[in-house]
Design a protein around this motif. Structure first.
Motif, mmCIF file in Angstrom:
data_model
loop_
_atom_site.group_PDB
_atom_site.id
_atom_site.type_symbol
_atom_site.label_atom_id
_atom_site.label_comp_id
_atom_site.label_asym_id
_atom_site.label_seq_id
_atom_site.Cartn_x
_atom_site.Cartn_y
_atom_site.Cartn_z
ATOM 1 N N GLN A 94 -5.893 3.923 -27.037
ATOM 2 C CA GLN A 94 -7.259 3.639 -27.479
ATOM 3 C C GLN A 94 -8.175 3.323 -26.297
ATOM 4 O O GLN A 94 -9.331 3.753 -26.254
ATOM 5 N N TRP A 98 -11.581 5.506 -25.456
ATOM 6 C CA TRP A 98 -12.929 4.965 -25.357
ATOM 7 C C TRP A 98 -13.486 5.064 -23.946
ATOM 8 O O TRP A 98 -14.690 5.205 -23.752
ATOM 9 N N HIS A 135 -21.181 2.910 -31.343
ATOM 10 C CA HIS A 135 -19.718 2.921 -31.398
ATOM 11 C C HIS A 135 -19.143 1.772 -30.572
ATOM 12 O O HIS A 135 -18.166 1.132 -30.972
ATOM 13 N N LEU A 136 -19.746 1.504 -29.424
ATOM 14 C CA LEU A 136 -19.280 0.406 -28.583
ATOM 15 C C LEU A 136 -19.598 -0.939 -29.215
ATOM 16 O O LEU A 136 -18.820 -1.899 -29.095
ATOM 17 N N LYS A 138 -19.601 -1.601 -32.395
ATOM 18 C CA LYS A 138 -18.561 -1.846 -33.403
ATOM 19 C C LYS A 138 -17.247 -2.238 -32.746
ATOM 20 O O LYS A 138 -16.510 -3.089 -33.255
ATOM 21 N N LEU A 139 -16.957 -1.639 -31.607
ATOM 22 C CA LEU A 139 -15.694 -1.881 -30.912
ATOM 23 C C LEU A 139 -15.600 -3.302 -30.363
ATOM 24 O O LEU A 139 -14.507 -3.885 -30.321
ATOM 25 N N PHE A 146 -13.644 -6.228 -23.927
ATOM 26 C CA PHE A 146 -13.006 -5.036 -24.492
ATOM 27 C C PHE A 146 -11.523 -4.996 -24.147
ATOM 28 O O PHE A 146 -10.704 -4.595 -24.975
#
Length: 238
Positions: A94, A98, A135-136, A138-139, A146
């Protein structure tokens, strides 16, 4: 340790991530060879004759190119804590996914908004860039950084893991300062704290980490550089 050289440019976010990786690993004995990105020097052309781009890590006389590959090389060559990538296969995959998304979609999208002058095309570019940043956002929800886990004593479910900076944080490390400068010079807004609260919180925490603050170019210096370079860059890219 074999002789270590980092061929880079201090204004490049792709070189910045590698300086951070080396310092996080406790590697301080290396030579930094600053490059002019317009008039490329012989050492860069020697070690990266194919792409002719920074960064290049030279370990002994072995050149490693492309910043994502270099990050993994650093992590595997100096495996002592802290590790950058997670230990277990799924979170590791993952992180790689990303990172590739960030470098192939988010970074080019942000730069595209910056190069464009005001108008419909710039507005569309901003819309596309913000969709990618979503998207980031939400991540990062529910996380401090991260890159979590990655310690040898972490289990498959990540229980007991400590949130800390890792591979993906370094890949995204250009966002807090570089985007802010892009916004100022490009006369736009990409990261509204109301729309991207998690990403903005992460950015503030990231740049306050002592080792990162030590490597980060000053905002004033970056603004000055981009102000001077912007007309030439826009002429080249548009």
């Amino acid at each position: 340790m074999a002789e270590l050289k980092l061929i880079g440019a201090k204004y490049s976010p792709f070189c910045f991530r590698l300086e951070l990786a080396l310092k996080l690993k406790g590697i301080h004995e290396y030579e930094y060879l600053e490059q002019d990105l317009i008039n490329k020097g012989p050492i860069l052309l020697h070690y990266n004759p194919v792409h002719k781009k920074v960064p290049v890590l030279v370990h002994g006389e072995n050149p490693i190119i492309e910043s994502l590959a270099i990050l993994e090389y650093i992590d595997e060559t100096w495996p002592s804590s802290p590790s950058l990538l997670p230990k277990h296969p799924y979170p590791r995959s993952q992180a790689r996914f990303w990172a590739k998304f960030a470098d192939e979609k988010c970074a080019p999208g942000a730069w595209d908004t910056y190069w464009r002058l005001k108008g419909e095309k710039k507005d569309k570019a901003i819309e596309v860039a913000m969709e990618r940043f979503e998207h980031l956002e939400k991540l990062i929800q529910g996380k401090k950084f991260f890159g979590t886990g990655g310690d040898d004593n972490d289990d498959e479910q990540g229980e007991g893991r400590v949130e800390r900076i890792g591979y993906l944080d370094l890949v995204l490390g250009w966002i807090p300062l570089w985007v802010e400068v892009m916004e100022e010079i490009g006369e736009m807004k990409l990261l509204d704290p109301h729309k991207f609260p998690g990403l903005c919180r992460w950015g503030h925490k990231f740049v306050e980490v002592p080792v990162i603050k030590e490597c980060l170019p000053s905002r004033e210096t970056l603004v000055q550089y981009f102000t001077i370079a912007t007309p030439m860059m826009r002429a080249h890219f548009t």
